[in-house]
Structures are given as C-alpha cells and as structure tokens.
Design a protein around this motif. Structure first.
Motif: not given
Length: 149
Positions: A27-55
């Motif tokens: 989950t994005i939350q688990a990644i956010s917790d692991a790295y101590g990164i904002s969940k909102n930032h990671l939502m944008k990142v994961t959305h783009e990585l999905g569009k690019l076909g990486y995830i």
C-alpha cells in the motif's frame, strides 16, 4: 546534477516494491511509513509510475500496488528520464527562456550537455534488479521483519 524529490521517491517506490516477494501487494501508506515520506507525494508518484507501466494498481478491498514487470526489465536511466521534468542544467539549455548573452560562443553548454549524456549513460547501465542484490537486507530495513534467505 541533482534529481528532483519526485524522481528520488519514484526510485524508492520501485526499490520498495522490488524488495517484496513477487506479486505481493503493498500500500502507499506502508511505503509512506517505511520511508517517512508524505502519503500525498507518494500518491502522485505511484499514479505516474502506473501510467508509465512500471507498477500495477489493484483497486478495491485487499488491493494495492506491485511491480508490473520484472526488476531486470526496469532500466534506471529510463525511469529518470520519465520522472524528471527537465534537464536544464543551466539557463542556456532552455532556448525559450535563455537570456545569457554569451550563449552563441560559450563552450560551457556543450561541456555540460556531454556531462549530462554521460550521467544518463551510466544510469542506463543499471536496472532495478542491480539495486536489489541485497533484497533481504533491504526488506528487513523497510518492512521491519526478517525474511527467509
């Protein structure tokens, strides 16, 4: 050359997902917790990585995200090219906004351009799999659990 936080976070997401067992969802939350990164930032990142076909994103209850391809098929140079918004190391790299009066005769742009290409060429020599050679140690640090070797 300095990568943006967006690219840094993108690479961290890929490493996190690559450290998981194949097809295991995160989950994005688990990644956010692991790295101590904002969940909102990671939502944008994961959305783009999905569009690019990486995830791959699995929606619904029990859903999550996982790598959409084998780590050996994810080229780091390409990820950086896809996630960086520009590579204008100096003003004269951007023809639209360049106001430097010596641009027509300055050799700095050419040298920096060659350096940028060399930088990207080095990154092109790596895949995500190269950064997962210590997968179990990475997993231990990220997931706070001991995985069987």
């Amino acid at each position: 050359m300095r990568l943006t936080m967006y690219t840094d976070f993108s690479l961290r997401v890929l490493i996190y997902l690559g450290a998981k067992e194949k097809n295991e969802l995160s989950t994005i939350q688990a990644i956010s917790d692991a790295y101590g990164i904002s969940k909102n930032h990671l939502m944008k990142v994961t959305h783009e990585l999905g569009k690019l076909g990486y995830i791959e994103t699995i929606r619904g209850r029990g859903g999550g995200i996982r790598l959409a391809m084998d780590p050996k098929d994810i080229n780091i140079g390409q990820v950086v090219r896809h996630t960086e918004d520009d590579f204008h190391l100096v003003e004269c790299f951007d023809c639209k906004t360049n106001t430097c009066v010596i641009s027509p005769v300055c050799g700095l742009k050419g040298a920096l351009n060659r350096a940028l290409f060399a930088y990207l060429k080095v990154l092109d020599g790596y895949t995500l799999a190269d950064f997962l050679q210590q997968k179990y140690k990475i997993a231990n640090l990220l997931f706070n659990e001991q995985m069987d070797i």
